[in-house]
Write an enzyme that holds these catalytic residues in place. Structure first.
Site, short mmCIF file in Angstrom:
data_model
loop_
_atom_site.label_atom_id
_atom_site.label_comp_id
_atom_site.label_asym_id
_atom_site.label_seq_id
_atom_site.Cartn_x
_atom_site.Cartn_y
_atom_site.Cartn_z
N ALA A 261 -30.69 41.88 28.00
CA ALA A 261 -32.22 42.59 27.54
C ALA A 261 -32.89 42.79 28.51
O ALA A 261 -33.98 43.86 28.32
CB ALA A 261 -32.97 41.71 26.56
N HIS B 82 -36.64 30.29 15.98
CA HIS B 82 -36.63 29.08 16.56
C HIS B 82 -36.39 28.38 14.51
O HIS B 82 -38.31 28.95 14.38
CB HIS B 82 -37.30 27.98 17.31
N ASN C 239 -26.43 38.39 24.03
CA ASN C 239 -27.64 38.97 25.03
C ASN C 239 -27.04 37.93 26.81
O ASN C 239 -26.80 36.87 26.80
CB ASN C 239 -29.13 38.44 24.49
N LYS C 240 -27.84 38.07 27.49
CA LYS C 240 -28.14 37.69 28.70
C LYS C 240 -26.48 37.76 28.82
O LYS C 240 -26.61 37.06 30.47
CB LYS C 240 -28.56 35.72 28.74
N ILE D 17 -41.09 32.23 23.06
CA ILE D 17 -40.96 32.43 21.73
C ILE D 17 -41.80 32.69 20.87
O ILE D 17 -42.73 33.11 21.23
CB ILE D 17 -40.50 30.67 21.10
#
Length: 570
Positions: free
Chosen positions: A174, A52, A102-103, A12
């Site tokens: 990323a 978050h 992303n991902k 995080i």
């Protein structure tokens, strides 16, 4: 990406970081997307703000400094609450943004090749992977539409003006670097086409404090974002502090190695002077009380120092404004003001009272401060919550001696877990201690048909007229000048042993006596005409209020009011 999250607890991002990408690096990447792209800027300064929920105020600070934002969305999960929050912040501030999906490398059977453009990456995928991709993208587009946003994959925009009116989506990873060239290309294209006024270098100093941090070998330093103007070694700077304006001299101007994040601990480069759009660490005396989110001013040859001090104080709204110190509460330490701010807002939501706060390592003096809670008769708060900071050995020794608990964690949520478990344990131990003093209200009516034993231990059939009967309760008879006849040693309901009986229950009660009481007998000193009461006192009522509220019903409190009159308790 700049791989900062790997160095952060739980992946995080917990502080604002900034990375400078020089033009040479940008040129190499944009050529992968458009060979003819003309780069006009000397570089990009990318700031990383936490995603978050606890870090809302850190995100706010980031979004007020940025010209263009990149909102990262996990293509596998879609929009999360904190993403929606970030989008609302950007809409509020009218700040243009790109959505990075992303991902993509997590798509089943994805064939990866590091650092390639996204369209080239998609071309080498099998049709089933491309179908998955289209499905996931459509789902995110729908979620963004629900937030009132028009959006498209960036290469599907028909005209240049679409880039401004429609939100661009850039699929990327990323981890593998696929799509990163596209993200940089689009960022630069937007900046060069629609933000030329913001790209102009201005001489007037625009500089904001992002973080205040203790750096080994430097003491307290500040991370600043220099948007415009120049900072020089030896400059006199004025900035807002929690205890009033700070006037100090720049001892050193430091930047991380190019393309590293300012928060990643590595060797810094020293500079005599720094100009525009740079993330800089300033080392100077007396920076301990500096406040993030506030302006840094440089005293010029004609500037009046008092006026500058007034300016920083005037423009400074204390970050801890909404924070009120409680007379009884925990002591909080955090690594930076940003994380302290996040922690305080989190503790406020969790209804955890805070007695005092501090920045940086936990020292012996902090333990002494936390220990005050014991003197104030609140031993449960003799506690330090330390977020992302070290505890020095002296402080730990002192804490062990004074009985002060120190909880350390790198993630706010872990601190909450530790605190919650600690409070549950503390309350349980308090209850166990207080059980000796706690007397629950009860009134019993003796059933004359069921007198099983008239002397120690007296065993009687009774009906619970009011309140709750528990083992251990001292029993007395108000009719007989509050004569105490013994304490409840056992309760049976339908021939089964129980710990508790409530109003309306018919039970068999065993009353044991001390040697001073065992001359008292049923039939001689009292009989079925006398109601039996629990022997309550002022202290026992206070104990119920403090530790057993959750076990008392409204009717129990009402009975207490009636019993107070019987026992003449104020």
């Amino acid at each position: 990406g700049t791989n900062v999250q790997e160095g952060e607890a739980g992946g995080i991002t917990q502080q604002l970081g900034a990375t400078f990408l020089p033009d040479t690096a940008l040129e190499e990447q944009t050529k992968k997307v458009d060979e003819h792209f003309d780069l006009e800027v000397p570089g990009l300064l990318i700031m990383d703000t936490p995603g978050h929920a606890s870090f809302d105020n850190l995100r706010r600070r980031g979004s007020s400094l940025a010209d263009l934002a990149i909102v990262v969305v996990d293509i596998m999960k879609g929009l999360e609450p904190q993403t929606v929050e970030s989008l609302n912040l950007l809409k509020e501030r009218d700040c243009q943004f790109i959505v990075a999906l992303n991902k993509i490398d997590r798509l089943y059977n994805w064939k990866c090749q590091t650092d390639t453009g996204i369209q080239e990456a998609l071309d080498r995928q099998d049709s089933n992977v491309r179908d998955q991709f289209t499905k996931r993208v459509s789902a995110v587009i729908l979620q963004l539409n629900e937030q009132g946003l028009n959006c498209n994959l960036y290469w599907e925009h028909k005209t240049l003006s679409d880039l401004q009116t429609c939100v661009s989506l850039v699929p990327m990873s990323a981890f593998t670097g696929e799509g990163i060239p596209d993200l940089l290309y689009l960022t630069l294209k937007l900046a060069q086409n629609f933000m030329s006024d913001k790209l102009e270098v201005k001489e007037e100093l625009e500089c904001s404090v992002m973080e205040v941090k203790h750096v080994e070998g430097l003491g307290t330093a500040i991370d600043v974002l220099l948007l415009n103007g120049t900072l020089k070694q030896g400059d006199t700077i004025v900035l807002a502090g929690s205890r009033g304006p700070i006037v100090t001299t720049i001892r050193a101007l430091l930047t991380p190695q190019p393309m590293k994040d300012i928060r990643v601990k590595n060797e810094y480069l020293q500079h005599k002077e720094i100009k525009t759009s740079m993330s800089v660490k300033i080392s100077a005396p007396r920076l301990e009380d500096a406040m993030p989110g506030t302006q840094v001013l440089v005293q010029g040859p004609d500037d009046d120092l008092e006026e500058l001090k007034e300016e920083v104080s005037g423009g400074f709204e204390c970050i801890l404004n909404g924070f009120e110190k409680e007379p009884a509460g925990v002591y909080v330490k955090a690594s930076t003001l940003g994380s302290l701010e996040a922690l305080l807002s989190f503790l406020q939501d969790m209804k955890i009272p805070v007695f005092d706060v501090g920045i940086g390592e936990v020292h012996k003096k902090d333990v002494k401060k936390a220990c005050i809670m014991k003197e104030k008769k609140h031993p449960e708060y003799a506690l330090i919550l330390a977020f992302d900071v070290k505890v020095n050995q002296e402080a730990q020794k002192q804490a062990d001696t004074d009985g002060v608990t120190i909880f350390t964690a790198d993630i706010i949520y872990h601190l909450q877990d530790k605190f919650t478990k600690y409070m549950e344990k503390f309350r349980e131990s308090q209850k166990t201690e207080s059980k000796k003093v706690a007397v629950f209200p009860v009134v019993l009516q003796i059933d004359k048909q069921h007198i099983f034993r008239k002397q120690d231990p007296i065993i009687l059939g009774c009906q619970v007229v009011g309140g709750q009967l528990r083992t251990g309760t001292p029993i007395c008879i108000p009719d007989k000048q509050n004569l105490v006849i013994g304490h409840v040693a056992g309760i049976e309901n339908n021939k089964k042993a129980v710990q508790l009986a409530r109003r309306g229950d018919t039970v068999c009660v065993k009353i044991e006596q001390t040697t001073a009481q065992n001359h008292i007998m049923y039939g001689r000193h009292f009989d079925h005409n006398n109601q039996l009461y629990s022997q309550i006192t002022r202290q026992s009522i206070d104990t119920l209020k403090e530790h057993f509220k959750d076990e008392m019903k409204k009717e129990d409190w009402e009975l207490i009011i009636g019993m107070k009159k019987v026992f003449e308790i104020q």
